[in-house]
Design a protein around this motif. Structure first.
Motif, PDB file in Angstrom:
ATOM      1  N   ARG A 258       0.707  -1.168  -0.030  1.00  0.00           N
ATOM      2  CA  ARG A 258       0.030   0.126   0.094  1.00  0.00           C
ATOM      3  C   ARG A 258       0.863   1.340   0.150  1.00  0.00           C
ATOM      4  NH1 ARG A 258      -2.560  -3.964   2.280  1.00  0.00           N
ATOM      5  NH2 ARG A 258      -5.135  -4.004   2.048  1.00  0.00           N
ATOM      6  N   ILE A 259       1.785   1.242   0.808  1.00  0.00           N
ATOM      7  CA  ILE A 259       2.877   2.408   0.933  1.00  0.00           C
ATOM      8  C   ILE A 259       3.776   2.462  -0.088  1.00  0.00           C
ATOM      9  CG2 ILE A 259       4.541   1.500   2.288  1.00  0.00           C
ATOM     10  CD1 ILE A 259       4.187   4.160   4.182  1.00  0.00           C
ATOM     11  N   GLU A 260       4.195   1.180  -0.547  1.00  0.00           N
ATOM     12  CA  GLU A 260       5.285   1.141  -1.760  1.00  0.00           C
ATOM     13  C   GLU A 260       4.713   1.836  -2.977  1.00  0.00           C
ATOM     14  OE1 GLU A 260       7.789  -2.346  -3.860  1.00  0.00           O
ATOM     15  OE2 GLU A 260       5.627  -2.294  -3.968  1.00  0.00           O
ATOM     16  N   MET A 261       3.294   1.698  -3.391  1.00  0.00           N
ATOM     17  CA  MET A 261       2.731   2.352  -4.448  1.00  0.00           C
ATOM     18  C   MET A 261       1.928   3.528  -4.271  1.00  0.00           C
ATOM     19  SD  MET A 261      -0.224  -0.199  -5.833  1.00  0.00           S
ATOM     20  CE  MET A 261       1.036  -1.634  -6.087  1.00  0.00           C
ATOM     21  N   GLY A 262       2.011   3.904  -2.864  1.00  0.00           N
ATOM     22  CA  GLY A 262       1.024   4.950  -2.535  1.00  0.00           C
ATOM     23  C   GLY A 262       1.788   6.449  -2.013  1.00  0.00           C
ATOM     24  N   LEU A 263       3.157   6.246  -1.492  1.00  0.00           N
ATOM     25  CA  LEU A 263       3.722   7.283  -1.037  1.00  0.00           C
ATOM     26  C   LEU A 263       5.014   7.482  -1.937  1.00  0.00           C
ATOM     27  CD1 LEU A 263       3.190   9.373   1.329  1.00  0.00           C
ATOM     28  CD2 LEU A 263       4.485   7.929   2.768  1.00  0.00           C
TER      29      LEU A 263
ATOM     30  N   TYR B  40      14.029   7.124   0.833  1.00  0.00           N
ATOM     31  CA  TYR B  40      13.843   5.654   0.347  1.00  0.00           C
ATOM     32  C   TYR B  40      12.515   5.079   0.816  1.00  0.00           C
ATOM     33  CZ  TYR B  40      15.234   0.946  -1.502  1.00  0.00           C
ATOM     34  OH  TYR B  40      15.188   0.016  -2.390  1.00  0.00           O
ATOM     35  N   ASN B  41      11.929   4.435  -0.378  1.00  0.00           N
ATOM     36  CA  ASN B  41      10.705   3.604  -0.011  1.00  0.00           C
ATOM     37  C   ASN B  41      10.944   2.326   0.150  1.00  0.00           C
ATOM     38  OD1 ASN B  41       8.015   2.312  -0.108  1.00  0.00           O
ATOM     39  ND2 ASN B  41       7.125   4.193  -1.063  1.00  0.00           N
ATOM     40  N   GLN B  42      10.928   1.527   1.469  1.00  0.00           N
ATOM     41  CA  GLN B  42      11.369   0.298   1.420  1.00  0.00           C
ATOM     42  C   GLN B  42       9.994  -0.596   1.844  1.00  0.00           C
ATOM     43  OE1 GLN B  42      13.393  -0.900   5.186  1.00  0.00           O
ATOM     44  NE2 GLN B  42      14.916  -2.298   3.724  1.00  0.00           N
ATOM     45  N   GLY B  43       8.904  -0.112   1.381  1.00  0.00           N
ATOM     46  CA  GLY B  43       7.432  -0.781   1.396  1.00  0.00           C
ATOM     47  C   GLY B  43       7.878  -2.197   0.802  1.00  0.00           C
ATOM     48  N   ILE B  44       7.254  -3.525   0.870  1.00  0.00           N
ATOM     49  CA  ILE B  44       7.517  -4.659   0.561  1.00  0.00           C
ATOM     50  C   ILE B  44       6.015  -5.491   0.369  1.00  0.00           C
ATOM     51  CG2 ILE B  44       8.872  -6.966   0.747  1.00  0.00           C
ATOM     52  CD1 ILE B  44      10.631  -5.326   2.554  1.00  0.00           C
ATOM     53  N   PRO B  45       5.694  -5.648  -0.871  1.00  0.00           N
ATOM     54  CA  PRO B  45       4.473  -6.230  -1.225  1.00  0.00           C
ATOM     55  C   PRO B  45       4.330  -7.720  -0.432  1.00  0.00           C
ATOM     56  CG  PRO B  45       5.273  -5.382  -3.194  1.00  0.00           C
ATOM     57  CD  PRO B  45       6.491  -5.220  -2.101  1.00  0.00           C
ATOM     58  N   GLY B  46       3.418  -7.773   0.133  1.00  0.00           N
ATOM     59  CA  GLY B  46       2.870  -9.080   0.998  1.00  0.00           C
ATOM     60  C   GLY B  46       3.865  -9.514   2.027  1.00  0.00           C
ATOM     61  N   ALA B  47       4.746  -8.439   2.495  1.00  0.00           N
ATOM     62  CA  ALA B  47       5.524  -8.772   3.698  1.00  0.00           C
ATOM     63  C   ALA B  47       4.529  -8.631   4.997  1.00  0.00           C
ATOM     64  CB  ALA B  47       6.663  -7.671   3.814  1.00  0.00           C
TER      65      ALA B  47
END
Length: 385
Positions: free
Chosen positions: A54-59, A72-79
């Protein structure tokens, strides 16, 4: 090896970027759990963005609201939650540049499988969903260095990487999903679906998945925060304490959802648990003396989260019920950095207002039942209930 280094399909090395050849990295998302473990340290950001897809593609780290020179955006899908936190703590411990951490917290990440006792998921004994050698508190550790060089070698000299390089060259177009050098997911992969099929398939697929997931088990939230804490709260507590110890500012927020997502929670019996989870977060902050931290709630029903789904018209705020666009991310960034916004968009949860917020949102949800029934009919979701 030279081809894979030059094309750099996974965004590990960030070799020179050439338009039409390797500027877009459509394969990077397939190795994000590996790449983001190392890349975030190499970037040495001042602001670290933490969370799931959500944050990986939102912020977007390029937002003007970020005054820092490096984000740096360290959002990880499904983590899972422990993975998001472990990755963040790894960067904090290995760099001295971090001044601020922004983390989105998600309701589903706090759910616990039935029969799972807190002591079975103690923070030092949690199940691993990634190679533990990717992370270390000591970069000079021989095990860590061996794992790091082995990973670099494998990404350079493998047929999988060569195939990914060829795929990268062949998919330099506007419909290719990509991870940018600062970790942001452009979400352009949605554009092709939207162009040819509209938003309805995206909403239908996500709501079907959510309903199936919630009905698959009687998930536990642990709404009453007592000792021993839910392991999920303990994991969050470890990051909060580390940030305090290092003098790092921490900003927490609950992600926005399309109102159809919230109705799916209600009809599967999880709406009350969702509200109890918010109350538990506030209690947790008080009991652990973290009241100086702002906990923003953007999961509120408003004109933006009630955005209508059109067949042949672009949406302004959402890709589908769970993932908001960077346009909404800009509003989130504005709010957490001090710009006045409507309380219908976001509000800081406190002991004084949390019960009012909970009651108010229940009333607003009930008032949108007609719109929800229309969406169910259009997306053929009625059979799911």
């Amino acid at each position: 090896g030279i081809i894979n280094w030059l094309i750099d399909p996974f965004g590990m090395y960030w070799s020179p970027r050439l338009d039409g050849i390797n500027n877009i990295k459509p394969e990077a998302g397939n190795r994000s759990r590996i790449v983001k473990a190392y890349r975030a340290i190499e970037v040495s950001p001042q602001v670290l963005i933490v969370g799931n897809s959500r944050i990986e593609m939102g912020l977007d780290p390029k937002l003007s609201r970020f005054s820092a020179s490096s984000v740096y955006n360290q959002g990880i899908p499904g983590a899972p939650l422990h993975m998001q936190i472990d990755y963040a703590m790894n960067v904090i411990n290995q760099t001295s540049s971090i001044e601020e951490v922004i983390m989105s917290i998600d309701f589903l990440d706090f759910l616990i499988r039935p029969g799972e006792l807190a002591d079975q998921l103690a923070i030092n004994d949690k199940p691993q969903s990634y190679d533990p050698h990717l992370l270390t508190k000591n970069e000079n550790s021989s095990t860590y260095l061996l794992s790091k060089y082995k990973t670099y070698y494998q990404l350079l000299f493998s047929l999988d990487s060569l195939q990914a390089s060829l795929t990268t060259i062949a998919n330099q177009n506007e419909f290719s999903n990509a991870i940018t050098p600062d970790g942001f997911n452009t979400a352009n992969g949605y554009l092709k679906i939207v162009k040819y099929e509209g938003y309805e398939p995206l909403f239908s697929q996500k709501l079907d998945w959510l309903i199936g997931f919630l009905l698959s088990k009687d998930w536990i939230v642990f709404p009453e925060v007592t000792s021993p804490y839910s392991p999920k709260f303990e994991q969050l507590n470890s990051l909060i304490n580390l940030c305090k110890e290092k003098g790092i500012k921490l900003k927490l927020f609950i992600s926005p959802y399309h109102f159809s997502y919230l109705h799916a929670l209600k009809q599967t019996g999880y709406w009350e648990r969702f509200l109890q989870w918010k109350l538990a977060l506030v209690k947790f902050m008080e009991q652990e003396k973290h009241t100086e931290l702002a906990l923003w709630d953007f999961s509120l029903i408003n004109d933006k989260t009630k955005e209508k789904i059109y067949q042949n018209k672009d949406l302004d705020w959402f890709w589908e019920p769970a993932h908001y666009k960077s346009s909404y991310g800009k509003i989130i960034a504005d709010a957490i950095y001090g710009k006045d916004i409507s309380e219908e968009i976001g509000i800081k949860l406190t002991h004084e207002n949390v019960n009012f917020v909970i009651e108010n949102q229940s009333d607003v949800l009930n008032n949108t039942r007609k719109q929800w029934n229309e969406i169910k009919e259009r997306l053929n979701l009625s059979k799911a209930f």
